[in-house]
Design an enzyme around this catalytic site. Structure first.
Site, PDB file in Angstrom:
ATOM      1  N   GLY A  46       0.785  -1.224   0.000  1.00  0.00           N
ATOM      2  CA  GLY A  46       0.000   0.000   0.000  1.00  0.00           C
ATOM      3  C   GLY A  46       0.818   1.274   0.000  1.00  0.00           C
ATOM      4  CB  ILE A  47       0.221   4.500   1.760  1.00  0.00           C
ATOM      5  CG1 ILE A  47      -1.134   4.844   1.128  1.00  0.00           C
ATOM      6  CG2 ILE A  47       1.011   5.783   2.023  1.00  0.00           C
ATOM      7  CD1 ILE A  47      -2.056   5.641   2.037  1.00  0.00           C
ATOM      8  CG  ASP A  66       4.169  -4.639   7.174  1.00  0.00           C
ATOM      9  OD1 ASP A  66       3.342  -5.039   8.022  1.00  0.00           O
ATOM     10  OD2 ASP A  66       3.838  -3.977   6.175  1.00  0.00           O
ATOM     11  CG  ASN A 121       2.819   4.330   6.080  1.00  0.00           C
ATOM     12  OD1 ASN A 121       2.108   5.155   5.528  1.00  0.00           O
ATOM     13  ND2 ASN A 121       2.685   3.017   5.870  1.00  0.00           N
ATOM     14  CE1 TYR A 187      -7.170   4.907  10.386  1.00  0.00           C
ATOM     15  CE2 TYR A 187      -8.671   6.501   9.405  1.00  0.00           C
ATOM     16  CZ  TYR A 187      -7.464   5.821   9.387  1.00  0.00           C
ATOM     17  OH  TYR A 187      -6.561   6.059   8.380  1.00  0.00           O
ATOM     18  CE  LYS A 191      -4.270   7.118  10.871  1.00  0.00           C
ATOM     19  NZ  LYS A 191      -2.826   6.806  10.745  1.00  0.00           N
TER      20      LYS A 191
END
Length: 291
Positions: A46-47, A66, A121, A187, A191
């Site tokens: 992903g990102i 990861d 991230n 969530y 953030k």
């Protein structure tokens, strides 16, 4: 003409400074000493993967992080970075665990050299009404999305201070830090906390020549949004993919984003071009937050 210039410089006593300057410039351009290193957490896919690859293209050696369960994806990213001519090292660590973050940073420094950029991230999402949130769900979201960012920022900052050369911390926030979405309230809260932390740490760490910024993706074609879409569908009954598709109508540019859109912003925040930027969380949302 060149010969005349050389004669002139020699006659003016400039040859001793002119020649070495050219040699030093050539040496700087090819010296391994100019290589920089970055850690990108959650970069198996992903990102995060897009960011790791982009930073490698920018000339960084990259620590690819990861969870162990994603080892095949991590190894693939490492191989891709090495194919670009940069060095890379895989590190399996859970960013919600401080000791594992410490080990990750130390492994990166041992393998790649002094740290220059930390990209916090890694993150998770869960679709759930706030009134239905359970203690374990809330705790897990904050452990990864907020505590994980804090631990990465802390450990990276300590490493930067130890090195004495400054550094860049780049945190993953989200469009929901500016504009909450339905069905993902906890969530959204994590953030928003990351955005606030980014501002606070920017003030605290400026004295050490450390900048702290964030990036706030909008709706991105990624595995996370696949999970969000499915979760929303289980609540509102829309078929798979429809919740994702419905977001396009509120995006000024008229399309959802891809991971490379976000990686371009991180590339800027990791570069010298952003040296006078700190405490900012940069929206990468196609104009969705204020449409």
């Amino acid at each position: 003409m060149v010969a005349r210039l050389l004669r002139l410089s020699s006659s003016r006593g400039l040859s001793s400074s002119f020649g070495p300057t050219l040699r030093s410039q050539r040496g700087f351009a090819t010296s391994k000493a100019v290589s920089k290193t970055a850690i990108v957490s959650g970069s198996g896919q992903g990102i995060g993967k897009a960011i790791a690859i982009r930073l490698a293209r920018d000339g960084f050696d990259v620590c690819v992080n990861d969870l162990k369960k994603n080892s095949k994806m991590v190894e693939s990213v490492v191989d891709e970075i090495k194919a670009l001519g940069r060095n890379a090292v895989p590190v399996y660590a859970d960013v919600s665990k401080y000791a594992q973050v410490e080990s990750m940073v130390q492994t990166s420094v041992d393998a790649l050299g002094p740290l220059d950029v930390m990209v916090a991230n890694a993150g998770i999402a869960q679709v759930q009404w706030a009134m239905d949130a359970k203690e374990a769900d809330v705790q897990k979201l904050f452990e990864v999305n907020f505590f994980g960012v804090l631990w990465q920022d802390q450990v990276a900052a300590k490493q930067f201070i130890k090195q004495g050369s400054g550094g860049k911390i780049i945190n993953c926030a989200s469009i929901v830090a500016f504009r909450p979405f339905l069905m993902i309230p906890v969530y959204c809260a994590t953030k928003a906390a990351v955005r606030s932390l980014t501002q606070s740490l920017a003030m605290e760490l400026a004295q050490h020549k450390i900048t702290v910024n964030g990036y706030a993706p909008g709706v991105v074609e990624s595995s996370m949004w696949d999970l969000i879409d499915a979760g929303m569908g289980s609540i509102n009954g829309l078929p798979k993919g429809q919740n994702f598709e419905n977001t396009k109508g509120s995006i000024t540019i008229g399309r959802t984003s891809v991971p490379d859109d976000v990686a371009k912003m991180v590339s800027f925040l990791a570069s010298p071009d952003s040296d006078y930027v700190t405490g900012q969380t940069m929206l990468v949302d196609g104009g969705m937050a204020f449409s």
